[in-house]
Write a protein that holds these residues in place. Sequence first.
Motif, PDB file in Angstrom:
ATOM      1  N   ASP A  46       0.806  -1.220   0.000  1.00 53.62           N
ATOM      2  CA  ASP A  46       0.000   0.000   0.000  1.00 53.62           C
ATOM      3  C   ASP A  46       0.842   1.274   0.000  1.00 53.62           C
ATOM      4  O   ASP A  46       0.320   2.363   0.194  1.00 53.62           O
ATOM      5  N   GLY A  47       2.156   1.177  -0.119  1.00 54.33           N
ATOM      6  CA  GLY A  47       3.006   2.349  -0.219  1.00 54.33           C
ATOM      7  C   GLY A  47       3.226   3.122   1.062  1.00 54.33           C
ATOM      8  O   GLY A  47       3.650   4.266   1.035  1.00 54.33           O
ATOM      9  N   GLY A  48       2.940   2.517   2.207  1.00 51.54           N
ATOM     10  CA  GLY A  48       3.139   3.186   3.490  1.00 51.54           C
ATOM     11  C   GLY A  48       3.092   2.199   4.629  1.00 51.54           C
ATOM     12  O   GLY A  48       2.954   0.993   4.419  1.00 51.54           O
ATOM     13  N   LEU A  49       3.211   2.721   5.855  1.00 50.79           N
ATOM     14  CA  LEU A  49       3.131   1.876   7.045  1.00 50.79           C
ATOM     15  C   LEU A  49       1.688   1.844   7.535  1.00 50.79           C
ATOM     16  O   LEU A  49       1.124   2.882   7.876  1.00 50.79           O
ATOM     17  N   ARG A  50       1.107   0.671   7.533  1.00 50.76           N
ATOM     18  CA  ARG A  50      -0.268   0.526   8.004  1.00 50.76           C
ATOM     19  C   ARG A  50      -0.268   0.434   9.526  1.00 50.76           C
ATOM     20  O   ARG A  50       0.477  -0.336  10.107  1.00 50.76           O
ATOM     21  N   ARG A  51      -1.104   1.262  10.162  1.00 50.51           N
ATOM     22  CA  ARG A  51      -1.212   1.227  11.626  1.00 50.51           C
ATOM     23  C   ARG A  51      -1.593  -0.172  12.088  1.00 50.51           C
ATOM     24  O   ARG A  51      -2.430  -0.821  11.491  1.00 50.51           O
ATOM     25  N   GLY A  52      -0.934  -0.628  13.132  1.00 47.29           N
ATOM     26  CA  GLY A  52      -1.224  -1.944  13.687  1.00 47.29           C
ATOM     27  C   GLY A  52      -0.453  -3.072  13.041  1.00 47.29           C
ATOM     28  O   GLY A  52      -0.582  -4.222  13.442  1.00 47.29           O
ATOM     29  N   SER A  53       0.347  -2.768  12.033  1.00 46.38           N
ATOM     30  CA  SER A  53       1.101  -3.821  11.356  1.00 46.38           C
ATOM     31  C   SER A  53       2.511  -3.911  11.922  1.00 46.38           C
ATOM     32  O   SER A  53       2.964  -3.041  12.655  1.00 46.38           O
ATOM     33  N   VAL A  54       3.191  -4.988  11.561  1.00 42.61           N
ATOM     34  CA  VAL A  54       4.563  -5.208  11.994  1.00 42.61           C
ATOM     35  C   VAL A  54       5.434  -5.314  10.755  1.00 42.61           C
ATOM     36  O   VAL A  54       5.102  -6.030   9.810  1.00 42.61           O
ATOM     37  N   VAL A  55       6.539  -4.589  10.765  1.00 43.46           N
ATOM     38  CA  VAL A  55       7.520  -4.662   9.687  1.00 43.46           C
ATOM     39  C   VAL A  55       8.820  -5.099  10.329  1.00 43.46           C
ATOM     40  O   VAL A  55       9.277  -4.493  11.288  1.00 43.46           O
ATOM     41  N   SER A  56       9.410  -6.158   9.823  1.00 45.11           N
ATOM     42  CA  SER A  56      10.663  -6.654  10.368  1.00 45.11           C
ATOM     43  C   SER A  56      11.818  -6.170   9.505  1.00 45.11           C
ATOM     44  O   SER A  56      11.814  -6.340   8.289  1.00 45.11           O
ATOM     45  N   VAL A  57      12.793  -5.545  10.160  1.00 40.75           N
ATOM     46  CA  VAL A  57      13.985  -5.067   9.467  1.00 40.75           C
ATOM     47  C   VAL A  57      15.169  -5.700  10.178  1.00 40.75           C
ATOM     48  O   VAL A  57      15.476  -5.351  11.312  1.00 40.75           O
ATOM     49  N   ALA A  58      15.816  -6.649   9.531  1.00 41.57           N
ATOM     50  CA  ALA A  58      16.907  -7.390  10.170  1.00 41.57           C
ATOM     51  C   ALA A  58      18.256  -6.797   9.794  1.00 41.57           C
ATOM     52  O   ALA A  58      18.596  -6.702   8.620  1.00 41.57           O
ATOM     53  N   GLY A  59      18.998  -6.382  10.810  1.00 35.41           N
ATOM     54  CA  GLY A  59      20.376  -5.965  10.626  1.00 35.41           C
ATOM     55  C   GLY A  59      20.604  -4.652   9.901  1.00 35.41           C
ATOM     56  O   GLY A  59      21.706  -4.383   9.459  1.00 35.41           O
ATOM     57  N   ALA A  60      19.592  -3.831   9.769  1.00 28.39           N
ATOM     58  CA  ALA A  60      19.763  -2.575   9.043  1.00 28.39           C
ATOM     59  C   ALA A  60      19.115  -1.446   9.841  1.00 28.39           C
ATOM     60  O   ALA A  60      17.992  -1.046   9.562  1.00 28.39           O
ATOM     61  N   THR A  61      19.832  -0.943  10.824  1.00 31.01           N
ATOM     62  CA  THR A  61      19.302   0.125  11.660  1.00 31.01           C
ATOM     63  C   THR A  61      19.006   1.366  10.831  1.00 31.01           C
ATOM     64  O   THR A  61      18.012   2.056  11.058  1.00 31.01           O
ATOM     65  N   SER A  62      19.827   1.646   9.834  1.00 33.17           N
ATOM     66  CA  SER A  62      19.586   2.835   9.006  1.00 33.17           C
ATOM     67  C   SER A  62      18.278   2.706   8.227  1.00 33.17           C
ATOM     68  O   SER A  62      17.561   3.694   8.053  1.00 33.17           O
ATOM     69  N   LEU A  63      17.936   1.511   7.766  1.00 32.23           N
ATOM     70  CA  LEU A  63      16.662   1.314   7.080  1.00 32.23           C
ATOM     71  C   LEU A  63      15.503   1.484   8.052  1.00 32.23           C
ATOM     72  O   LEU A  63      14.488   2.096   7.717  1.00 32.23           O
ATOM     73  N   ALA A  64      15.650   0.962   9.265  1.00 34.55           N
ATOM     74  CA  ALA A  64      14.601   1.127  10.273  1.00 34.55           C
ATOM     75  C   ALA A  64      14.382   2.606  10.572  1.00 34.55           C
ATOM     76  O   ALA A  64      13.240   3.068  10.682  1.00 34.55           O
ATOM     77  N   LEU A  65      15.462   3.352  10.697  1.00 34.56           N
ATOM     78  CA  LEU A  65      15.342   4.791  10.939  1.00 34.56           C
ATOM     79  C   LEU A  65      14.715   5.506   9.750  1.00 34.56           C
ATOM     80  O   LEU A  65      13.921   6.439   9.917  1.00 34.56           O
ATOM     81  N   ALA A  66      15.062   5.087   8.541  1.00 33.32           N
ATOM     82  CA  ALA A  66      14.478   5.697   7.344  1.00 33.32           C
ATOM     83  C   ALA A  66      12.962   5.480   7.310  1.00 33.32           C
ATOM     84  O   ALA A  66      12.218   6.347   6.835  1.00 33.32           O
ATOM     85  N   LEU A  67      12.491   4.340   7.834  1.00 33.47           N
ATOM     86  CA  LEU A  67      11.054   4.094   7.895  1.00 33.47           C
ATOM     87  C   LEU A  67      10.354   5.085   8.821  1.00 33.47           C
ATOM     88  O   LEU A  67       9.171   5.366   8.664  1.00 33.47           O
TER      89      LEU A  67
END
Length: 150
Positions: A46-67
Amino acid sequence: MAVAWPVDDSPSREELREIAGRGQAVVPSNGRLLPVLPALAGILPDGGLRRGSVVSVAGATSLALALLAGPSAAGSWCAAVGLSSLGLSSLGLVAAAELGVALERFPLVAAPSSGSSVGWATVVAAVLDAMDVVLAWPPAHVRAADARRL
């Protein structure tokens, strides 16, 4: 149980339309998307972060911060929980700011000192109640029931 309106006190259709016009549409919180940076929109459903969902980002703190950059720039509160569980002493707030994270809406919450996954889950649950987006670093052993609840 049935409820009957007295005939003489019943609102007219015009009155009901006027009352209905004063209301605002309610969008369920799980139906709204939080914006992300354009470079990330194509990789998320859907091109964004859906409220209530979980996104797993393994080993990439910069990607997590970019989110977090898109939601925080749009006014959402974001938080990071449990960074110390990884043995890291800092998150790189300068890098977060350079990515676009609004640091004034980005508290860092330490992991519980007990090292208990139950304590960690309690802290994360409390932060989830207050924030729009939460980065969470779980301890090595999280109970499956706690993970499902969160």
